[in-house]
Design a protein around this motif. Structure first.
Motif, PDB file in Angstrom:
ATOM      1  N   GLY A 122      21.592 -79.753 -12.388  1.00  0.00           N
ATOM      2  CA  GLY A 122      20.592 -80.412 -13.212  1.00  0.00           C
ATOM      3  C   GLY A 122      20.264 -81.787 -12.677  1.00  0.00           C
ATOM      4  O   GLY A 122      20.437 -82.080 -11.490  1.00  0.00           O
ATOM      5  N   LEU A 123      19.789 -82.646 -13.549  1.00  0.00           N
ATOM      6  CA  LEU A 123      19.405 -83.983 -13.152  1.00  0.00           C
ATOM      7  C   LEU A 123      20.643 -84.849 -12.922  1.00  0.00           C
ATOM      8  O   LEU A 123      21.736 -84.527 -13.370  1.00  0.00           O
ATOM      9  CB  LEU A 123      18.510 -84.613 -14.229  1.00  0.00           C
ATOM     10  N   GLY A 124      20.464 -85.963 -12.228  1.00  0.00           N
ATOM     11  CA  GLY A 124      21.578 -86.844 -11.933  1.00  0.00           C
ATOM     12  C   GLY A 124      21.812 -87.866 -13.029  1.00  0.00           C
ATOM     13  O   GLY A 124      21.405 -87.693 -14.182  1.00  0.00           O
ATOM     14  N   VAL A 125      22.469 -88.959 -12.675  1.00  0.00           N
ATOM     15  CA  VAL A 125      22.793 -90.016 -13.623  1.00  0.00           C
ATOM     16  C   VAL A 125      21.531 -90.813 -13.957  1.00  0.00           C
ATOM     17  O   VAL A 125      20.779 -91.215 -13.067  1.00  0.00           O
ATOM     18  CB  VAL A 125      23.863 -90.946 -13.039  1.00  0.00           C
ATOM     19  N   ILE A 126      21.301 -91.044 -15.230  1.00  0.00           N
ATOM     20  CA  ILE A 126      20.149 -91.821 -15.681  1.00  0.00           C
ATOM     21  C   ILE A 126      20.593 -93.248 -15.977  1.00  0.00           C
ATOM     22  O   ILE A 126      21.542 -93.473 -16.717  1.00  0.00           O
ATOM     23  CB  ILE A 126      19.513 -91.186 -16.923  1.00  0.00           C
ATOM     24  N   VAL A 196      16.925 -80.820  -6.922  1.00  0.00           N
ATOM     25  CA  VAL A 196      16.241 -80.580  -8.185  1.00  0.00           C
ATOM     26  C   VAL A 196      15.404 -79.322  -8.052  1.00  0.00           C
ATOM     27  O   VAL A 196      14.791 -79.074  -7.007  1.00  0.00           O
ATOM     28  CB  VAL A 196      15.372 -81.785  -8.599  1.00  0.00           C
ATOM     29  N   SER A 197      15.391 -78.514  -9.101  1.00  0.00           N
ATOM     30  CA  SER A 197      14.631 -77.262  -9.114  1.00  0.00           C
ATOM     31  C   SER A 197      13.437 -77.400 -10.047  1.00  0.00           C
ATOM     32  O   SER A 197      13.332 -78.340 -10.834  1.00  0.00           O
ATOM     33  CB  SER A 197      15.519 -76.116  -9.592  1.00  0.00           C
ATOM     34  N   GLU A 198      12.543 -76.439  -9.968  1.00  0.00           N
ATOM     35  CA  GLU A 198      11.394 -76.399 -10.866  1.00  0.00           C
ATOM     36  C   GLU A 198      11.851 -76.351 -12.323  1.00  0.00           C
ATOM     37  O   GLU A 198      11.282 -77.008 -13.196  1.00  0.00           O
ATOM     38  CB  GLU A 198      10.521 -75.185 -10.541  1.00  0.00           C
ATOM     39  N   ALA A 199      12.909 -75.589 -12.598  1.00  0.00           N
ATOM     40  CA  ALA A 199      13.386 -75.438 -13.974  1.00  0.00           C
ATOM     41  C   ALA A 199      13.941 -76.742 -14.539  1.00  0.00           C
ATOM     42  O   ALA A 199      13.814 -77.016 -15.735  1.00  0.00           O
ATOM     43  CB  ALA A 199      14.457 -74.352 -14.031  1.00  0.00           C
ATOM     44  N   LYS A 232      16.981 -82.185  -1.411  1.00  0.00           N
ATOM     45  CA  LYS A 232      16.013 -81.082  -1.465  1.00  0.00           C
ATOM     46  C   LYS A 232      15.383 -80.969  -2.846  1.00  0.00           C
ATOM     47  O   LYS A 232      16.076 -80.967  -3.863  1.00  0.00           O
ATOM     48  CB  LYS A 232      16.700 -79.766  -1.095  1.00  0.00           C
ATOM     49  N   SER A 233      14.062 -80.859  -2.849  1.00  0.00           N
ATOM     50  CA  SER A 233      13.317 -80.569  -4.071  1.00  0.00           C
ATOM     51  C   SER A 233      12.621 -79.221  -3.909  1.00  0.00           C
ATOM     52  O   SER A 233      11.850 -79.037  -2.964  1.00  0.00           O
ATOM     53  CB  SER A 233      12.282 -81.659  -4.344  1.00  0.00           C
ATOM     54  N   THR A 234      12.897 -78.297  -4.815  1.00  0.00           N
ATOM     55  CA  THR A 234      12.212 -77.003  -4.802  1.00  0.00           C
ATOM     56  C   THR A 234      11.172 -76.923  -5.919  1.00  0.00           C
ATOM     57  O   THR A 234      10.736 -75.842  -6.292  1.00  0.00           O
ATOM     58  CB  THR A 234      13.218 -75.844  -4.932  1.00  0.00           C
ATOM     59  N   VAL A 235      10.781 -78.075  -6.435  1.00  0.00           N
ATOM     60  CA  VAL A 235       9.757 -78.133  -7.484  1.00  0.00           C
ATOM     61  C   VAL A 235       8.416 -77.711  -6.895  1.00  0.00           C
ATOM     62  O   VAL A 235       8.009 -78.206  -5.841  1.00  0.00           O
ATOM     63  CB  VAL A 235       9.664 -79.553  -8.072  1.00  0.00           C
TER      64      VAL A 235
END
Length: 496
Positions: A122-126, A196-199, A232-235
């Motif tokens: 999922g997302l990283g540290v905010i 990060v993925s599209e989802a 890598k971004s697969t968005v």
């Protein structure tokens, strides 16, 4: 009979006495045992509440308001962060950044090791606060509060997204840092395997490496002597895709001596993307190499909107289509080398600067390895960009270059050294039309002032940030001849 009766009475009396005595002995033994146990038992205080609320196996007492916090990969001692012997672990580091502890006056020292930014994909540290400094590259054998044992190349500190531990960015991994507010300085850290993925992506949180979304006045990330690689971004959604290393929705990112290597996106910026008029990127002495995307636009950098200032920076060997540097934002390009790959018909720079923009470039080496591609393409009659001279280029489209620029349609022979500087031989050009001076370059930089920029007099801010001396050296740090500067990020230090 009487004698027998008396015998029985005496026996029963003795039996009762023995029973009572045995009961009393047993009771005394139990009391003594209980007392003995009580003396050897230490009461344990209930755990203190801390900022840790997710993935810790035990509660950790974190010291708050320290000027210095110390972090090792696995933590030490009580893990309150007060010294190397009490260092926070990776979970403590995450919570220090994302929690409520004030870090505006705090420096976080990180030893060699890998610090994964989540326990799950999922997302990283905010981050939503100021952090005075995060500094990596310290020896794991440091003691007390000593910070003298530092070498960022020997004691590599990695902020990682490699949750699944397979040493690549893919499904199961996480993003790295999402800065939603705060002014943060980071030095000597490698960022790697962010994913990060599209989802997982949304229109306001979609970064695999460093993602910035805030106002330019209170949201800025400054990296010095850092590396961002293998992210890598697969968005796939166009508004959210790209910028695998750095994605600026709004706010500032400042890169000083930073390498962005081998990052991958589906489209729109293999390494960097700016995606609004309030996005600002400042770059000095940096390298973008080996980045790629499988879609279109901006093999190295995509400026969908926004503003970029660049000095002594090399963009080379980035794969895809849509130019090495592309977009509709505003560009200030100074003393830099930009190379389009051999399979890309869009070349080195593709510019669509429109109303409210301000694109200027001076003393750059602009190369298209594709023999039919332009070094600079001003794409469309309604857009404008201005060469301020002393650029060496091969071919241009849609723009009239300055009489002080040098056209060289043939291939430029050069070599990328191990430090990421494209060294080329000016002798192959013969006599160029002119050479930039340090002062001329500074004046052009200071004049950069896009109307749409959220930072007034952005060029002056850029010059103040890097310092005027930065325009008189090359990417290696070699001092240029201030009156005869060679185009590009490399300077052979030409004689008068």
């Amino acid at each position: 009979d009487y004698s027998y009766l008396m015998y029985k009475l005496k026996r029963n009396k003795m039996r009762n006495s023995l029973f009572i005595i045995s009961k009393l002995c047993m009771l005394a033994f139990i009391i003594l045992l209980a007392q003995g146990c009580q003396e050897n038992y230490e009461m344990i205080d209930p755990p203190m509440m801390t900022d840790y609320d997710d993935d810790l196996d035990e509660e950790v007492i974190m010291q708050k308001g320290l000027e210095s916090y110390f972090v090792t990969q696995f933590g030490e001692g009580e893990m309150d962060g007060s010294s190397w012997e009490q260092a926070l672990d990776v979970a403590g580091f995450r919570k220090l950044l994302s929690g409520s502890v004030d870090l505006s006056k705090s420096t976080i020292y990180m030893s060699q090791g890998k610090y994964v930014m989540s326990e799950e994909s999922g997302l990283g540290v905010i981050v939503r606060k100021n952090v005075k400094a995060i500094k990596g590259g310290y020896s794991q054998f440091s003691e007390g509060t000593d910070v003298s044992a530092r070498n960022i190349d020997t004691y590599v500190t990695v902020i990682s997204g490699d949750v699944n531990g397979n040493k690549q960015a893919d499904a199961g991994d996480c993003g790295l840092l999402l800065v939603k507010k705060g002014i943060i300085a980071i030095e000597g850290v490698t960022f790697q395997y962010g994913y990060v993925s599209e989802a997982d992506a949304s229109t306001t949180e979609c970064g695999s490496g460093i993602y910035v979304s805030g106002s330019t006045g209170d949201t800025s990330v400054e990296l010095t002597n850092c590396v961002i690689r293998d992210c890598k971004s697969t968005v796939t959604t166009s508004l959210k895709q790209g910028g695998a290393a750095v994605f600026i929705l709004s706010g500032q990112v400042r890169l000083n001596n930073v390498k962005l290597l081998d990052n991958t996106s589906v489209g729109r910026g293999g390494a960097v993307r700016c995606n609004s008029k309030t996005a600002v990127a400042l770059m000095n002495n940096s390298l973008l190499k080996g980045n790629s995307h499988s879609g279109s636009w901006g093999n190295g950098i995509q400026m969908s909107e926004g503003h970029i200032c660049m000095n002594n920076t090399t963009i080379i060997e980035n794969e895809g289509t849509g130019a090495a540097l592309n977009g509709g934002g505003s560009f200030l390009l100074v003393n830099s080398t930009i190379v389009g790959n051999a399979s890309d018909s869009h070349g080195a720079v593709r510019c669509e600067t429109g109303i409210g923009g301000d694109t200027k470039f001076i003393n750059n080496l602009l190369i298209a390895e594709n023999p039919s591609a332009p070094s600079f393409n001003l794409n469309g009659s309604s857009f404008e960009a201005f060469s301020k001279g002393y650029n060496v280029y091969q071919r241009v489209t849609g723009i009239t270059m300055s009489p002080l620029d040098t056209a060289y349609p043939n291939a430029v022979n050069g070599t990328l050294n191990e430090e990421g500087v494209y060294i080329w031989d000016i002798n192959q050009l013969g006599s160029v039309k002119g050479y930039a001076t340090k002062q001329a370059v500074i004046e052009v930089a200071k004049s950069f002032n896009p109307v749409a920029s959220p930072i007034v007099n952005l060029g002056e801010v850029f010059v103040e940030w890097v310092g005027e001396d930065a325009f008189g050296v090359d990417q290696r740090g070699a001092t240029r001849n201030a009156n005869k500067m060679q185009a590009g990020a490399y300077d052979a230090v030409l004689p008068n």
